[in-house]
Design an enzyme around this catalytic site. Structure first.
Site, PDB file in Angstrom:
ATOM      1  N   LYS A   1      -1.470   8.015  -7.580  1.00 25.70           N
ATOM      2  CA  LYS A   1      -1.162   8.612  -6.282  1.00 25.70           C
ATOM      3  C   LYS A   1       0.178   8.094  -5.814  1.00 25.70           C
ATOM      4  O   LYS A   1       0.572   6.966  -6.150  1.00 25.70           O
ATOM      5  CB  LYS A   1      -2.239   8.220  -5.255  1.00 25.70           C
ATOM      6  CG  LYS A   1      -2.330   9.166  -4.085  1.00 25.70           C
ATOM      7  CD  LYS A   1      -2.900  10.497  -4.504  1.00 25.70           C
ATOM      8  CE  LYS A   1      -3.533  11.271  -3.418  1.00 25.70           C
ATOM      9  NZ  LYS A   1      -4.524  12.210  -3.904  1.00 25.70           N
TER      10      LYS A   1
ATOM     11  N   GLY B   1      -9.864  20.032   9.929  1.00 21.02           N
ATOM     12  CA  GLY B   1      -8.613  20.246   9.223  1.00 21.02           C
ATOM     13  C   GLY B   1      -8.354  21.736   9.081  1.00 21.02           C
ATOM     14  O   GLY B   1      -9.303  22.535   9.049  1.00 21.02           O
TER      15      GLY B   1
ATOM     16  N   GLY C   1      -5.411  22.605   6.933  1.00 26.41           N
ATOM     17  CA  GLY C   1      -4.343  22.609   5.937  1.00 26.41           C
ATOM     18  C   GLY C   1      -4.813  23.407   4.729  1.00 26.41           C
ATOM     19  O   GLY C   1      -5.763  24.194   4.817  1.00 26.41           O
ATOM     20  N   ASN C   2      -4.195  23.159   3.605  1.00 26.38           N
ATOM     21  CA  ASN C   2      -4.477  23.944   2.396  1.00 26.38           C
ATOM     22  C   ASN C   2      -5.951  23.973   2.013  1.00 26.38           C
ATOM     23  O   ASN C   2      -6.509  25.048   1.736  1.00 26.38           O
ATOM     24  CB  ASN C   2      -3.609  23.395   1.245  1.00 26.38           C
ATOM     25  CG  ASN C   2      -3.991  23.974  -0.094  1.00 26.38           C
ATOM     26  OD1 ASN C   2      -4.813  23.412  -0.818  1.00 26.38           O
ATOM     27  ND2 ASN C   2      -3.450  25.118  -0.420  1.00 26.38           N
TER      28      ASN C   2
HETATM   29  N1  GLU Z   1      -3.720  15.852  -4.265  1.00 29.57           N
HETATM   30  C1  GLU Z   1      -4.854  16.506  -4.827  1.00 29.57           C
HETATM   31  C2  GLU Z   1      -6.047  15.573  -4.876  1.00 29.57           C
HETATM   32  O1  GLU Z   1      -6.168  14.626  -4.138  1.00 29.57           O
HETATM   33  C3  GLU Z   1      -4.519  17.140  -6.157  1.00 29.57           C
HETATM   34  C4  GLU Z   1      -4.039  16.201  -7.193  1.00 29.57           C
HETATM   35  C5  GLU Z   1      -3.470  16.880  -8.424  1.00 29.57           C
HETATM   36  O2  GLU Z   1      -3.489  18.102  -8.484  1.00 29.57           O
HETATM   37  O3  GLU Z   1      -2.989  16.159  -9.280  1.00 29.57           O
HETATM   38  O4  GLU Z   1      -6.961  15.801  -5.618  1.00 29.57           O
END
Ligand code: GLU
Length: 428
Positions: free
Chosen positions: A107, A219, A221-222
């Site tokens: 992350k 939320g 968002g997406n």
């Molecule tokens: N940010 C998204 C998650 O927390 C997607 C991560 C990704 O696609 O690598 O799962």
């Protein structure tokens, strides 16, 4: 976002320790997996449009790559902390393992508020982040993606910077790219849709269908937008949505007891998920305090904003009618509230299973990018549904067979898979 009293990393480690005890994990594997493998902390000085220079703090944390390259999003948030990113990187390892895709967990983040930055400033920030990490990330090492307040536009700037540095085209470096520029059809919808696939399966095991049920979402968002859309398409009624108002710097719940129209709501929402209050009032919605979303008499709650949202302060406000909580966000229920819900017998679809649709589609995107051959949307969504449904069923089976809370059952599967990979490689 982490408040002073809440540390998401401690939460993630407590969840891990609990299941490491259940499965009797050996000490070496335990101490290896309860912390990230590698961390990068750096500063990114950026020339602002007014000629001044701001210095931002950037991070990439790779929790584990035994099953494949590290994978996970990059968040832009003013309240981002190192421990938040550590927790999220850990959850990515379990997330990729539970849906059985050959990727590890990572992350990244930058402490910033893109809502108050111009596009040019955001572009320089994205490029700055990549310049600091260009040799430590890549299609075979660590593959970033969008997360809170980042989207396909940011991903393409990052890809371009990576390609300028390495001299070539490497579309497998990053996922969540725009369609037509290496992105996958269905990626935008994937996290929200994946959430609803797991809700559908959970309701099946309760002898119910989505049609005729009601839900409340935190939320917009997406994740929430696409979860809401598919849920409505399948006959569910979204009664309330809670989201952040960037003008007032506080959250509101938008309520319409006979059902919000998610497509109409979408049209009055800015790119960061803030809903326009005037237009909402015109459409007959009530505007209520933030916690109102979880006090509604609905069947399903979908916390799909940020971590640490359901806590000891508000967990008792959850209506007795609620049958199911599907965690669209990462870590929305804190440790204490989770303990209460576990004891009360609440059916919770845990975050790293419920919201794994995004990374699953990211994996499909990487496969398509590396092969330079792109699939039709139906094919992507069919494969996504299959992967999510299979993972959901495996977790539910494990929970039933071993009389475990769904979160613990998901951890049993993931920790076993990652521990096995680590041992097979001879690392512990
Ligand atoms: N940010 C998204 C998650 O927390 C997607 C991560 C990704 O696609 O690598 O799962």
């Amino acid at each position: 976002m982490a408040s002073n009293s809440y540390n998401p990393y401690e939460n993630a480690q407590a969840q891990f320790d609990r299941v490491a005890n259940i499965i009797g994990l050996d000490d070496a594997t335990r101490s290896f997996l309860r912390q990230p493998m590698k961390e990068y902390h750096f500063t990114i000085p950026i020339k602002m449009d007014d000629g001044s220079t701001n210095v931002y703090n950037g991070y990439r944390i790779q929790h584990n790559d035994a099953r494949g390259p590290a994978k996970g999003g990059i968040r832009f948030h003013p309240q981002e902390t190192v421990d938040t990113i550590r927790a999220l990187s850990m959850w990515m390892t379990w997330k990729c393992a539970v849906v059985d895709i050959p990727l590890g967990g990572g992350k990244g983040g930058i402490i910033c508020d893109p809502r108050n930055m111009t596009d040019n400033e955001q572009e320089r920030l994205c490029r700055g982040w990549v310049r600091k990490l260009a040799k430590d990330v890549g299609p075979l090492i660590d593959v970033p993606a969008p997360d809170v307040m980042t989207n396909s536009k940011h991903m393409l700037w990052m890809l371009d910077e990576f390609e300028q540095i390495h001299g070539g085209r490497f579309p497998g470096f990053i996922t969540g790219k725009p369609v037509g520029m290496g992105g996958s059809l269905g990626r935008t919808e994937a996290t929200g849709y994946g959430l609803i696939y797991t809700v559908r399966e959970a309701l099946k095991s309760l002898g119910m269908k989505i049609k005729g049920t009601s839900a409340s979402i935190q939320g917009f968002g997406n994740v929430a937008q696409y979860a809401g859309r598919l849920y409505e398409e399948l006959g569910g009624t979204v009664v309330s949505v809670c989201c952040w108002d960037n003008k007032d710097k506080k959250a509101y719940t938008f309520l319409k007891k006979n059902g919000l129209d998610i497509a109409a709501l979408f049209k009055m929402t800015d790119s960061f998920g803030s809903i326009d209050k005037e237009q909402a009032l015109d459409l007959g919605m009530e505007i209520l305090p933030p916690d109102a979303w979880l006090e509604q008499d609905v069947d399903i709650l979908m916390p799909s904003a940020l971590e640490n949202q359901i806590t000891l302060e508000n967990v008792d406000k959850i209506s007795k009618q609620v049958l199911l909580i599907a965690e669209g966000a990462n870590g929305p229920i804190n440790t204490d509230a989770d303990e209460k819900l576990r004891k009360s017998g609440m059916f919770v679809i845990p975050d790293f299973l419920a919201n794994a649709g995004g990374v699953t589609c990211s994996y499909f995107e990487q496969v398509q990018s590396n092969a330079n051959y792109y699939w039709e949307k139906e094919e992507v969504l069919r494969k996504l549904d299959y992967q999510m449904t299979t993972a959901y069923k495996a977790v539910e089976d494990t929970a039933k067979k071993n009389k475990l809370y769904m979160r613990d059952a998901a951890y049993v599967i993931s920790i076993n898979r990652v521990a096995q990979a680590v041992k097979m490689r001879g690392w512990v």
